[in-house]
Structures are given as structure tokens and as C-alpha cells.
Design an enzyme around this catalytic site. Structure first.
Site, PDB file in Angstrom:
ATOM      1  N   ARG A  84       5.217 -15.811 -31.620  1.00  0.00           N
ATOM      2  CA  ARG A  84       4.562 -17.094 -31.352  1.00  0.00           C
ATOM      3  C   ARG A  84       4.109 -17.717 -32.668  1.00  0.00           C
ATOM      4  O   ARG A  84       3.476 -17.062 -33.504  1.00  0.00           O
ATOM      5  CB  ARG A  84       3.347 -16.883 -30.453  1.00  0.00           C
ATOM      6  CG  ARG A  84       2.459 -18.114 -30.241  1.00  0.00           C
ATOM      7  CD  ARG A  84       3.063 -19.063 -29.231  1.00  0.00           C
ATOM      8  NE  ARG A  84       2.373 -20.337 -29.203  1.00  0.00           N
ATOM      9  CZ  ARG A  84       1.367 -20.640 -28.363  1.00  0.00           C
ATOM     10  NH1 ARG A  84       0.928 -19.731 -27.533  1.00  0.00           N
ATOM     11  NH2 ARG A  84       0.818 -21.837 -28.377  1.00  0.00           N
ATOM     12  N   ARG A  95       7.477 -21.620 -26.124  1.00  0.00           N
ATOM     13  CA  ARG A  95       6.820 -20.512 -26.815  1.00  0.00           C
ATOM     14  C   ARG A  95       7.250 -19.181 -26.206  1.00  0.00           C
ATOM     15  O   ARG A  95       7.495 -19.093 -24.994  1.00  0.00           O
ATOM     16  CB  ARG A  95       5.309 -20.653 -26.750  1.00  0.00           C
ATOM     17  CG  ARG A  95       4.733 -20.565 -25.357  1.00  0.00           C
ATOM     18  CD  ARG A  95       3.516 -21.429 -25.159  1.00  0.00           C
ATOM     19  NE  ARG A  95       3.826 -22.844 -25.256  1.00  0.00           N
ATOM     20  CZ  ARG A  95       2.957 -23.810 -24.944  1.00  0.00           C
ATOM     21  NH1 ARG A  95       1.757 -23.495 -24.519  1.00  0.00           N
ATOM     22  NH2 ARG A  95       3.283 -25.075 -25.063  1.00  0.00           N
ATOM     23  N   ASP A  98       2.200 -16.979 -24.603  1.00  0.00           N
ATOM     24  CA  ASP A  98       0.951 -17.730 -24.669  1.00  0.00           C
ATOM     25  C   ASP A  98      -0.110 -16.889 -23.976  1.00  0.00           C
ATOM     26  O   ASP A  98       0.047 -16.516 -22.808  1.00  0.00           O
ATOM     27  CB  ASP A  98       1.128 -19.078 -23.956  1.00  0.00           C
ATOM     28  CG  ASP A  98      -0.017 -20.032 -24.241  1.00  0.00           C
ATOM     29  OD1 ASP A  98      -0.792 -19.763 -25.173  1.00  0.00           O
ATOM     30  OD2 ASP A  98      -0.135 -21.043 -23.527  1.00  0.00           O
ATOM     31  N   ASP A 100      -4.226 -16.659 -23.105  1.00  0.00           N
ATOM     32  CA  ASP A 100      -5.488 -17.402 -23.072  1.00  0.00           C
ATOM     33  C   ASP A 100      -6.552 -16.620 -22.318  1.00  0.00           C
ATOM     34  O   ASP A 100      -6.301 -16.118 -21.216  1.00  0.00           O
ATOM     35  CB  ASP A 100      -5.302 -18.761 -22.393  1.00  0.00           C
ATOM     36  CG  ASP A 100      -4.509 -19.732 -23.245  1.00  0.00           C
ATOM     37  OD1 ASP A 100      -4.858 -19.906 -24.425  1.00  0.00           O
ATOM     38  OD2 ASP A 100      -3.527 -20.302 -22.734  1.00  0.00           O
TER      39      ASP A 100
END
Length: 376
Positions: A84, A95, A98, A100
Site C-alpha cells: 500500500r 489499493r 486498506d 482502518d
């Protein structure tokens, strides 16, 4: 023991082998951050905020001892490891991965680099749908609505389709299913209680801990060993018998196995060191009368640490009555254990040298130790 933090993390990929990137991320989170409690289904969803290939999305729930800043740093390092680019330069583009943070416990946090809960989670169906799989009743600390309610109210109506492939929980590589009862043993300060706690927490085991702190003769013994040795060993003999009898006889339907931070034979090992020969012979007769029908562990793990490390650990945990234990006493205990284990034919024993490991602070060392315990 340090308290753990409960974290929910969203994972997404729309570039390359998407499923492999998700699994690789899960594996690295387990290896570098903490225990994975649950993994949601994997969903195929359209790209959000830009034109691009569909994403695969999921959510996981983890436990960790790390702070939120440490977790963020480690997640960013995992993203980089999996190809990434910087989130700043790659905003709204395809991407490989990811990651989060959605929730950190039930805390509200806001810094220059991080907002918790994630400020957009309530607006994204591709986050809420997998999150609902693993935490439908978890309440958003700001909106005071649970995940299920947030999903119902979400205005994002994107197509979110569950696929029929599940990600694997990396903890399954450590198989404790062949054991009903594991005893963790070691010298004073070897870390047996810490390891028993961690195994109990991570693998749903019933925990049995020695009640040494309740023994009023222990501080007296360290001050006047000759005077209080027999009294101390007899009190331990009675306490251990009562505790292990009670705990082993009480079936817990909600636990998979039992893990203990001591084995009953430690009574013989310590008493042989602390008692004169005539008192030890009497003690040994009483021991075998009491323990002849007690269940033996399916696995006996002996944690070996050298004397220098043991002294460091003893100093670090700061029990007043232990601070004057000398090296010779620790070396006698270690020799006593090794001599006992060498002559055992009925016990399934694994002696593991952890002198250069710190499985409490270093997760890699902890996973290495689990591999040694579960390996053939």
C-alpha cells in the site's frame, strides 16, 4: 496482568489478489498486534468515492495490549508491507490493502492523525454490513446507537454481496484440542502465571492459579527458612490438594480445557530442597497418600530461565518477601525440577528454554512459545 484493549478494524482490497491480501493482513495483525476474536464474512462491494474495480471488505475484532497510537503505527506498517502506498498520496485510488480502526474500546479520541470512532463508518454500508456480523449490539459512543441501528439508518445503498469464502483465523494453527489439562511449571520468576493467563485468555481455557499469596507462612519462611520450612510445605500441601481437587472435579461446559500455573508435584520438589531428610520422608508419605488419585496433566510445560533472568523478573515484580532470594536457592530449585522431570515416565513433558525470550512484552516470542508447546 495488563488490561487488554478491544478493537474493531475494517479491511478492504481492490487490487491484485484481493482475498490473499485480506488473509495476509489478518495473519500480520495476529502476528504483530494481538488476538483475533472474530472475523466477519467477506463482502464484494463497488469502489467508494472513485471509479475502480470492486472491493472485497471485511471487519475483525481483536484484543491487544498496545495503545491506539501503537496499533495505528503497526497497521500502517502492515499496509506498507503489503504494497500500500501512502494514504495521503493514494486517496480514492485502487489499493492492495486498506486498514482502518473503527472502534477502540468505547472511547472517543481525536488527534491530528486519528479520529475514533472512524468519522465515516456510519455512512458506509461496506463497513457496517461486515461489522454487524461480529458486533451488531456494539454501541457507537457518540451517536448512542448500535451497529445494527446504524446500518438500518445508513443512507448508502450500494450493493454489498457476501461471498462464500471465509478468511481463516491464524490462531487455529495452535491446536490445544488434544489436551484436557495443561500444567505450566517453572522456577520462581519464570513466568508460569503470565503464560497460563495468556493461554487461558486466548484459547478459552479454564484457569487454575496457585494461591501462594494467601499463605501467611511464605514471608516468614524467607526470613527464617529452617524454622518455618515444614509448616510452609504442609500448608501448601493442604491448600494445593483442596484447590486442585475442587477445580479438576468441576466441569466447565463453556471452556475447552484446563490450564494451571502449577503442578502438584512441585510440593515434592520444593520440600526436598527445604526440609531435613527425616521431615522430607514423612512429608513424602503424606503427599502420596493425599495425591494418589489426583489427575495428572496431559501436558507438563517446564519454562526454563537462567538464574540472571529469574532474578531480574523477581526484582521487577517487587514482592517484598522475595527480594533476598539468593542465586543458590534458585539453582537448587531448577536442579530439583530437572532431576524430577528426568525420572518421570508417566508425564508428557516439554522443557522450553525461554532465557532469551520475553513472551509478555514481545508478541513474536509469545507465538514462538505457543509453537513450541503445540508442536510435535
Amino acid at each position: 496482568m495488563n488490561s487488554t484493549n478491544q478493537i474493531y478494524i475494517a479491511l478492504g482490497s481492490n487490487k491484485g489478489d484481493r482475498l490473499k491480501y485480506l488473509q495476509d493482513a489478518v495473519d500480520l495483525i495476529f502476528a504483530e498486534i494481538g488476538k483475533i476474536n472474530s472475523i466477519a464474512k467477506v463482502y464484494n462491494t463497488p469502489a467508494f468515492g472513485f471509479e475502480g474495480d470492486d472491493f472485497l471488505n471485511t471487519c475483525i475484532a481483536i484484543e491487544t495490549l498496545y495503545s491506539v497510537d501503537e496499533v495505528l503505527h503497526k497497521l500502517q506498517a502492515i499496509e506498507t508491507k503489503l504494497g500500500r502506498l501512502s494514504k495521503v498520496t493514494e486517496a480514492y485510488e485502487a489499493r492492495t490493502i486498506d486498514l482502518d480502526i473503527l472502534f477502540f474500546n468505547a472511547e472517543l479520541l481525536e488527534t491530528e492523525t486519528l479520529k475514533i470512532p472512524h468519522p465515516e463508518l456510519q455512512n458506509r454500508q461496506f463497513v457496517l454490513q461486515p461489522l454487524k456480523d461480529i458486533a451488531p449490539k456494539f454501541e457507537h459512543p457518540k451517536f448512542e446507537k448500535n451497529v445494527e441501528e446504524l446500518l438500518i439508518e445508513c443512507e448508502d445503498k450500494s450493493d454489498v454481496e457476501a461471498i462464500k469464502i471465509w478468511l481463516k483465523n491464524p490462531s487455529k494453527q495452535f491446536d490445544f484440542s488434544k489436551y484436557n489439562y495443561i500444567a505450566v511449571e517453572g522456577n520462581i520468576g519464570a513466568g508460569k502465571t503470565s503464560l497460563a493467563h495468556q493461554i487461558s485468555n486466548d484459547f478459552n481455557a479454564k484457569l487454575i492459579l496457585e494461591r501462594f499469596a494467601d499463605n501467611p507462612f511464605l514471608p516468614k519462611f524467607y526470613e527464617e527458612p529452617q524454622r518455618y520450612a515444614f509448616t510452609l510445605e504442609m500448608s501448601f500441601l493442604a491448600d494445593r490438594y483442596q484447590q486442585i481437587s475442587d477445580d479438576l472435579s468441576q466441569l466447565d461446559l463453556f471452556k475447552d480445557f484446563i490450564v494451571s500455573d502449577y503442578d502438584i508435584y512441585k510440593s515434592l520438589i520444593f520440600s526436598k530442597i527445604t526440609l531435613p531428610e527425616d521431615e522430607f520422608k514423612l512429608y513424602r508419605k503424606l503427599f502420596y497418600l493425599m495425591y494418589k488419585d489426583i489427575a495428572k496433566p496431559d501436558l507438563y510445560v517446564y519454562l526454563y530461565q537462567n538464574t540472571e533472568r529469574l532474578q531480574e523478573n523477581i526484582k521487577k515484580r517487587g514482592r517484598d518477601y522475595e527480594q533476598n532470594i539468593d542465586d543458590e536457592y534458585l539453582e537448587k530449585i531448577n536442579s530439583g525440577y530437572l532431576e524430577f522431570l528426568k525420572n518421570q515416565s508417566e508425564l508428557n513433558v516439554k522443557i522450553i528454554d525461554i532465557s532469551d525470550k520475553d513472551f509478555v512484552k514481545n508478541r513474536a516470542d509469545y507465538l514462538w512459545l505457543l509453537g513450541e508447546i503445540c508442536g510435535e
